[in-house]
Design a protein around this motif. Sequence first.
Motif, PDB file in Angstrom:
ATOM      1  N   GLY A 191      25.330  26.577  66.010  1.00 33.66           N
ATOM      2  CA  GLY A 191      25.944  26.716  67.334  1.00 33.66           C
ATOM      3  C   GLY A 191      24.897  26.869  68.412  1.00 33.66           C
ATOM      4  O   GLY A 191      23.730  27.185  68.135  1.00 33.66           O
ATOM      5  N   ALA A 192      25.297  26.620  69.662  1.00 33.40           N
ATOM      6  CA  ALA A 192      24.399  26.697  70.819  1.00 33.40           C
ATOM      7  C   ALA A 192      25.236  26.558  72.068  1.00 33.40           C
ATOM      8  O   ALA A 192      26.362  26.072  72.010  1.00 33.40           O
ATOM      9  N   PRO A 193      24.683  26.991  73.224  1.00 34.69           N
ATOM     10  CA  PRO A 193      25.425  26.742  74.464  1.00 34.69           C
ATOM     11  C   PRO A 193      25.564  25.234  74.702  1.00 34.69           C
ATOM     12  O   PRO A 193      24.825  24.454  74.108  1.00 34.69           O
ATOM     13  N   GLU A 194      26.474  24.864  75.555  1.00 33.89           N
ATOM     14  CA  GLU A 194      26.704  23.439  75.814  1.00 33.89           C
ATOM     15  C   GLU A 194      25.471  22.791  76.443  1.00 33.89           C
ATOM     16  O   GLU A 194      24.874  23.344  77.357  1.00 33.89           O
ATOM     17  N   PHE A 195      25.097  21.630  75.917  1.00 36.29           N
ATOM     18  CA  PHE A 195      23.957  20.905  76.483  1.00 36.29           C
ATOM     19  C   PHE A 195      24.215  19.407  76.402  1.00 36.29           C
ATOM     20  O   PHE A 195      25.086  18.966  75.644  1.00 36.29           O
ATOM     21  N   LEU A 196      23.457  18.641  77.191  1.00 37.19           N
ATOM     22  CA  LEU A 196      23.512  17.184  77.082  1.00 37.19           C
ATOM     23  C   LEU A 196      22.413  16.737  76.125  1.00 37.19           C
ATOM     24  O   LEU A 196      21.240  17.072  76.330  1.00 37.19           O
ATOM     25  N   ASP A 197      22.784  15.985  75.092  1.00 35.63           N
ATOM     26  CA  ASP A 197      21.761  15.452  74.187  1.00 35.63           C
ATOM     27  C   ASP A 197      21.257  14.119  74.746  1.00 35.63           C
ATOM     28  O   ASP A 197      21.984  13.130  74.771  1.00 35.63           O
ATOM     29  N   LEU A 198      20.006  14.137  75.209  1.00 36.07           N
ATOM     30  CA  LEU A 198      19.421  12.949  75.832  1.00 36.07           C
ATOM     31  C   LEU A 198      18.993  11.913  74.799  1.00 36.07           C
ATOM     32  O   LEU A 198      18.633  10.796  75.146  1.00 36.07           O
ATOM     33  N   GLY A 199      19.009  12.300  73.517  1.00 31.55           N
ATOM     34  CA  GLY A 199      18.522  11.407  72.467  1.00 31.55           C
ATOM     35  C   GLY A 199      17.064  11.673  72.163  1.00 31.55           C
ATOM     36  O   GLY A 199      16.517  12.720  72.508  1.00 31.55           O
ATOM     37  N   ASP A 200      16.438  10.695  71.509  1.00 28.98           N
ATOM     38  CA  ASP A 200      15.023  10.814  71.131  1.00 28.98           C
ATOM     39  C   ASP A 200      14.181   9.894  72.004  1.00 28.98           C
ATOM     40  O   ASP A 200      14.666   8.862  72.476  1.00 28.98           O
ATOM     41  N   ILE A 201      12.911  10.242  72.152  1.00 28.27           N
ATOM     42  CA  ILE A 201      12.001   9.247  72.712  1.00 28.27           C
ATOM     43  C   ILE A 201      11.744   8.218  71.620  1.00 28.27           C
ATOM     44  O   ILE A 201      11.841   8.510  70.430  1.00 28.27           O
ATOM     45  N   ARG A 202      11.442   6.988  72.007  1.00 29.98           N
ATOM     46  CA  ARG A 202      11.155   5.946  71.011  1.00 29.98           C
ATOM     47  C   ARG A 202       9.729   6.133  70.496  1.00 29.98           C
ATOM     48  O   ARG A 202       8.828   6.447  71.273  1.00 29.98           O
ATOM     49  N   VAL A 203       9.571   5.983  69.210  1.00 24.87           N
ATOM     50  CA  VAL A 203       8.275   6.300  68.602  1.00 24.87           C
ATOM     51  C   VAL A 203       7.755   5.133  67.764  1.00 24.87           C
ATOM     52  O   VAL A 203       8.427   4.684  66.830  1.00 24.87           O
ATOM     53  N   ILE A 204       6.587   4.634  68.136  1.00 25.47           N
ATOM     54  CA  ILE A 204       5.821   3.756  67.232  1.00 25.47           C
ATOM     55  C   ILE A 204       4.923   4.723  66.451  1.00 25.47           C
ATOM     56  O   ILE A 204       4.028   5.346  67.027  1.00 25.47           O
ATOM     57  N   PRO A 205       5.200   4.907  65.143  1.00 15.98           N
ATOM     58  CA  PRO A 205       4.583   6.028  64.425  1.00 15.98           C
ATOM     59  C   PRO A 205       3.070   5.936  64.243  1.00 15.98           C
ATOM     60  O   PRO A 205       2.443   6.894  63.811  1.00 15.98           O
ATOM     61  N   HIS A 206       2.493   4.799  64.612  1.00 10.70           N
ATOM     62  CA  HIS A 206       1.038   4.625  64.427  1.00 10.70           C
ATOM     63  C   HIS A 206       0.268   4.921  65.705  1.00 10.70           C
ATOM     64  O   HIS A 206      -0.952   4.823  65.731  1.00 10.70           O
ATOM     65  N   LEU A 207       1.014   5.268  66.779  1.00 14.36           N
ATOM     66  CA  LEU A 207       0.363   5.504  68.078  1.00 14.36           C
ATOM     67  C   LEU A 207       0.474   6.967  68.482  1.00 14.36           C
ATOM     68  O   LEU A 207       1.345   7.696  68.021  1.00 14.36           O
ATOM     69  N   LEU A 208      -0.429   7.390  69.390  1.00 11.56           N
ATOM     70  CA  LEU A 208      -0.400   8.767  69.885  1.00 11.56           C
ATOM     71  C   LEU A 208      -0.294   8.770  71.420  1.00 11.56           C
ATOM     72  O   LEU A 208       0.674   9.254  71.974  1.00 11.56           O
ATOM     73  N   HIS A 209      -1.320   8.244  72.095  1.00 13.55           N
ATOM     74  CA  HIS A 209      -1.334   8.233  73.558  1.00 13.55           C
ATOM     75  C   HIS A 209      -1.906   6.904  74.045  1.00 13.55           C
ATOM     76  O   HIS A 209      -2.852   6.382  73.428  1.00 13.55           O
ATOM     77  N   ASP A 210      -1.351   6.383  75.128  1.00  8.91           N
ATOM     78  CA  ASP A 210      -1.780   5.056  75.605  1.00  8.91           C
ATOM     79  C   ASP A 210      -3.257   5.006  75.974  1.00  8.91           C
ATOM     80  O   ASP A 210      -3.865   3.932  75.957  1.00  8.91           O
ATOM     81  N   LYS A 211      -3.844   6.162  76.336  1.00 10.74           N
ATOM     82  CA  LYS A 211      -5.245   6.127  76.754  1.00 10.74           C
ATOM     83  C   LYS A 211      -6.186   5.755  75.601  1.00 10.74           C
ATOM     84  O   LYS A 211      -7.332   5.410  75.825  1.00 10.74           O
ATOM     85  N   TYR A 212      -5.682   5.847  74.360  1.00  7.79           N
ATOM     86  CA  TYR A 212      -6.506   5.478  73.214  1.00  7.79           C
ATOM     87  C   TYR A 212      -6.373   3.983  72.861  1.00  7.79           C
ATOM     88  O   TYR A 212      -6.952   3.536  71.877  1.00  7.79           O
ATOM     89  N   LEU A 213      -5.569   3.240  73.637  1.00  8.48           N
ATOM     90  CA  LEU A 213      -5.249   1.854  73.261  1.00  8.48           C
ATOM     91  C   LEU A 213      -5.893   0.811  74.165  1.00  8.48           C
ATOM     92  O   LEU A 213      -6.041   1.017  75.362  1.00  8.48           O
ATOM     93  N   LYS A 214      -6.222  -0.329  73.565  1.00 10.77           N
ATOM     94  CA  LYS A 214      -6.695  -1.480  74.335  1.00 10.77           C
ATOM     95  C   LYS A 214      -5.487  -2.194  74.946  1.00 10.77           C
ATOM     96  O   LYS A 214      -4.383  -2.144  74.392  1.00 10.77           O
ATOM     97  N   SER A 215      -5.742  -2.939  76.036  1.00 11.96           N
ATOM     98  CA  SER A 215      -4.620  -3.558  76.762  1.00 11.96           C
ATOM     99  C   SER A 215      -3.865  -4.580  75.909  1.00 11.96           C
ATOM    100  O   SER A 215      -2.653  -4.726  76.064  1.00 11.96           O
TER     101      SER A 215
END
Length: 364
Positions: A93-117
């Motif tokens: 149980g919990a107080p009423e909330f809006l479930d926004l869902g999940d962020i989309r995840v590419i499981p092999h990535l962490l942060h865009d600053k580590y990626l080439k264009s």
Amino acid sequence: MVKELNDLKKLLCPPGEGVFTVHTAKERRLELQEKIYQTSSDKKIRTLWEKSLKTIPNTSLAVIGIPSDNGGGIQRGANWGPLSVRLAMLTEGAPEFLDLGDIRVIPHLLHDKYLKSDIISECRKALYGSNKTLLPVSPLSIAERSIQILHKIKKGLKIFAIGGDHSVSYALVKAFIEAKKKEKVKIGFLHFDAHTDLMQKRLGIDLCFGSWTYHIMKLLPTPAHIVQVGIRSSGKPKSYWEKTLGVKQWWAKDVQKLGIEAITEKTINHFKKLKVTELYISFDIDALDEKFAAATGTPEPDGLKPYECVTMIRAVASHFKITGADLVEVAPFVLPPNSNIQDQKQSVATAAIIARVLLEAMND
Ligand SMILES: [Mn+2]
């Protein structure tokens, strides 16, 4: 607001879908989705979820899942945290909330600053169907952008996030600090954890489960705006962190010695001296003793008891508004040596209690 909402529909997905499944393990997300949406049709689930996002402007309390564990490093598995904690919350149980869902995840990535264009371009095609968009592609980058958009759609929206390994809190707290600066609100940061997470880098990587707090510290007015509770596994003593960095720490042994009521009172006075009015609470499940939290990446003995954490959360919430929070590092399928399936179940059930208490504290 139309653009913001359209971006959210791309950056996020219905609850449980952040762990990308095609066939294998699809039944895990359907178990949750059937309970939330009373259907197992992907199309109907998507329609109902998109419709619910339109209510963000009328919402004060929302939940988001960040199923990324690519910032972890000892034992992974916290990518299943958002799904399992949500399922357990249906019972708890919990107080009423809006479930926004999940962020989309590419499981092999962490942060865009580590990626080439060119990688970013390929991932944009995969996630959004086009590389013409400027939307981010890595979990921490998507999380940060999503929280920014949510605060733009609804000023003062209180967001409770379920991780994920602890690196996700970097993105969440960074966006929270930015939003509160705009609102001209003075915030404090309360961090439950067995570890300090204050390394500058780990193996050369600056944003991970062991270093994210160090980088959040740089975004706060002073390091003293961070209070850590439950620390007991650290390469350096408390005096090092307090004197060299200037953060405030209560180790688990301090709680055992002084009692949670005294620690809480000192913490409240500490934040009051800093003229703080609102708090963000980041809760790493390993702050709890391994008896209550075995199913996590780095379980530790001699930790906090659930009632101690509940007491502290409720007491600080009676003095400060809790306007942001997260619960991270719940790895429901992880089973450390000398633990059993019952310990696994208890970890998730205890996490759901902490989630309820945090949501109640935010709802006040
Ligand atoms: Mn942590």
